[in-house]
Design an enzyme around this catalytic site. Structure first.
Site, mmCIF file in Angstrom:
data_model
loop_
_atom_site.group_PDB
_atom_site.id
_atom_site.type_symbol
_atom_site.label_atom_id
_atom_site.label_comp_id
_atom_site.label_asym_id
_atom_site.label_seq_id
_atom_site.Cartn_x
_atom_site.Cartn_y
_atom_site.Cartn_z
ATOM 1 N N LYS A 34 49.570 24.863 39.166
ATOM 2 C CA LYS A 34 48.822 23.854 39.936
ATOM 3 C C LYS A 34 47.932 24.423 41.023
ATOM 4 C CE LYS A 34 52.635 20.752 39.092
ATOM 5 N NZ LYS A 34 53.358 21.838 38.370
ATOM 6 N N ASN A 69 59.064 16.395 33.301
ATOM 7 C CA ASN A 69 58.289 17.329 32.480
ATOM 8 C C ASN A 69 57.054 16.673 31.866
ATOM 9 O OD1 ASN A 69 60.355 19.033 33.128
ATOM 10 N ND2 ASN A 69 61.193 19.213 31.053
ATOM 11 N N GLU A 91 26.711 35.089 49.755
ATOM 12 C CA GLU A 91 27.732 36.131 49.662
ATOM 13 C C GLU A 91 29.116 35.529 49.461
ATOM 14 O OE1 GLU A 91 25.372 39.290 52.588
ATOM 15 O OE2 GLU A 91 27.077 38.139 53.349
ATOM 16 N N SER A 128 24.137 37.417 63.720
ATOM 17 C CA SER A 128 25.051 38.501 64.058
ATOM 18 C C SER A 128 25.490 38.356 65.507
ATOM 19 C CB SER A 128 24.350 39.849 63.861
ATOM 20 O OG SER A 128 25.056 40.885 64.502
ATOM 21 N N TYR A 169 59.779 23.575 28.917
ATOM 22 C CA TYR A 169 59.464 23.666 30.344
ATOM 23 C C TYR A 169 60.294 24.752 30.999
ATOM 24 C CZ TYR A 169 58.445 22.650 35.158
ATOM 25 O OH TYR A 169 58.025 22.782 36.456
ATOM 26 N N HIS A 173 17.262 46.791 34.430
ATOM 27 C CA HIS A 173 17.853 47.885 35.211
ATOM 28 C C HIS A 173 17.447 47.801 36.684
ATOM 29 C CE1 HIS A 173 18.883 49.749 31.336
ATOM 30 N NE2 HIS A 173 17.637 49.489 30.977
ATOM 31 N N ASN A 182 21.589 36.470 58.007
ATOM 32 C CA ASN A 182 22.407 36.925 56.883
ATOM 33 C C ASN A 182 22.619 35.820 55.845
ATOM 34 O OD1 ASN A 182 22.831 39.390 58.271
ATOM 35 N ND2 ASN A 182 24.491 38.440 59.440
ATOM 36 N N LYS A 202 19.244 39.421 63.208
ATOM 37 C CA LYS A 202 19.809 39.247 61.872
ATOM 38 C C LYS A 202 19.779 37.804 61.387
ATOM 39 C CE LYS A 202 21.460 41.839 59.562
ATOM 40 N NZ LYS A 202 22.884 42.260 59.527
#
Length: 458
Positions: free
Chosen positions: A325, A110, A290, A277, A317, A156, A285, A283
């Site tokens: 973990k 522990n 992302e 792509s 404990y 905005h 990307n 493309k």
């Protein structure tokens, strides 16, 4: 295979049950910390006369040998021994014999695992702070190249006022400064030793907890043994700080994704931080931006997962704490790699300066300049605001912008408007007139860069 704790038991679990309960598939990552804690513990046991010096030397030699085997990838972690502690202890017993059993005197798994995690996070938080510094330096370097680069400032997601692109980047420098400060502050609560709290109540052996804390480089020790073995606040705090870091990175990623789109064309990501792509040849990307944006939710999940685990666990404990973990390891890896990738993306991206500047000229982001101009000539600001609002509507109807309005038309609106209005309406003038402390004016941005460089140099 008989377990090291099996004395009280008459039956063994089936393999699939053992697999469910084992933590070695992930807590093997604490191997170095576990061995460091054991070396400190056995050194203290000898100093306090609890074991003999020659026993200490045998144990330390065995532990160092195991540490080297692990570092070289030559150690066989097994589910049969369920966790990193028992895997190492069993290997030590195989190597040096029964004297290995004295290592666990006055100690429990522990306080052992809690010590491991304190040591691990102390090192990893220091590493993440360094990576934050690196990203901040990249942002400051890029900002210094674009003090004079104009772009629309947004509220905005609508054009608001012209600003310096360097000023925009420095906003993220400031966010990361707070992240760094939070992590640095959290080290006070990570840098505490629970070793010697034993299972929960301390030990009857005459140990010296301060010695083991000193040997391991801890600045303090837990005052209460119950708290020492059950505290996971320091991990929750790390996960919370990690969630904030990822939120900041995600906001910047969102902007990079927008800026690199066909509609904006403010930046172009370097090829190594983009993908193509499988069907559309044209493309490019922003996948890595992302991914960081997506992995932010993963770190949030780690935080809420551990908060949920802890909310119903009584002292001290409980096996639930094994769930502390994986989320911690995952957050360390996710934040660390995300910071590296973000630094690479910012450093290597191309900035389309002319496109950015042009976008501030074909809009109404200079409307506040006209309102301020009227206010500076004695017209109450609210009245000036209404006048400009009506003029903007008229311009929209005509398909023109404020800088396209003739002087005669301006003077028909108000005789206080003179020929200097066109200089006032210029985007660069609008940017540089905002020279209040922390504003977007070129001199203020340069001053901010100097302050940032001085802070990073420390």
């Amino acid at each position: 295979m008989e377990k090291l704790w099996s004395g009280r038991f008459q039956a063994q679990s089936e393999d699939w049950v053992n697999s469910f309960g084992a933590s070695i598939p992930f807590d093997y990552q604490l191997a170095h910390e576990d061995i460091a804690g054991s070396i400190a513990h056995v050194t203290m046991l000898a100093t306090c006369g609890i074991i003999a010096n020659d026993e200490k030397e045998q144990i330390i030699t065995g532990l160092e040998s195991i540490d080297q085997q692990i570092a070289e990838g030559q150690f066989d972690f097994t589910l049969a021994h369920e966790d990193i502690h028992l895997n190492i202890e069993k290997a030590l017993h195989d190597q040096i014999g029964p004297v290995a059993g004295k290592l666990h005197t006055a100690r429990s798994r522990n306080d052992q695992v809690a010590t491991d995690m304190h040591l691990y996070l102390k090192q990893q938080v220091g590493m993440i702070i360094e990576k934050l510094n690196n990203l901040q330096q990249v942002l400051v370097n890029k900002a210094s190249q674009h003090v004079e680069t104009l772009m629309p400032g947004y509220t905005h997601l609508q054009h608001a006022q012209p600003i310096s692109f360097g000023h925009h980047l420095l906003a993220y420098y400031s966010m990361l400064s707070r992240d760094q400060a939070r992590l640095t502050e959290s080290l006070k609560r990570i840098d505490i030793s629970p070793l010697g709290c034993a299972a929960l109540a301390g030990t009857t052996f005459p140990i010296d907890r301060q010695q083991t804390a000193d040997l391991l480089g801890f600045s303090a020790i837990y005052d209460n043994s119950l708290d020492g073995v059950s505290d996971r606040d320091f991990i929750i705090e790390f996960l919370s700080n990690s969630a904030l870091i990822m939120m900041h990175l995600s906001r910047l990623c969102e902007e990079l994704i927008l800026w690199s789109s066909f509609e904006f064309q403010f930046i172009e990501m370097a090829d190594q931080y983009a993908t193509g792509s499988s069907i559309m040849p044209q493309k490019k990307n922003p996948d890595y931006a992302e991914l960081i944006r997506g992995k932010t939710g993963r770190v949030y999940g780690n935080l809420f997962g551990l908060l949920t685990v802890l909310k119903g666990t009584p002292l001290t404990y409980n096996k639930d704490l094994q769930e502390d973990k994986e989320g911690m390891f995952d957050a360390v890896k996710t934040v660390s790699v995300s910071l590296d990738v973000m630094a690479g993306m910012i450093d290597s991206m191309a900035v389309n300066v002319e496109t950015m500047e042009h976008s501030t000229e074909k809009d109404f982001s200079n409307a506040t300049e006209l309102a301020d101009y009227l206010a500076n000539h004695g017209i109450p600001f609210r009245e000036a605001h209404e006048i400009v609002g009506k003029l903007v509507y008229s311009c929209i109807q005509q398909g023109i912008f404020l800088q396209d309005v003739s002087l005669s038309d301006y003077q028909a609106i108000s005789p206080v408007i003179k020929a200097d209005i066109y200089d006032v309406l210029a985007s660069r003038t609008a940017m540089n007139r905002r020279n209040s402390y922390g504003g977007t004016g070129s001199q203020q941005v340069k001053d901010s860069i100097k302050r940032a460089q001085a802070a990073l140099a420390k």
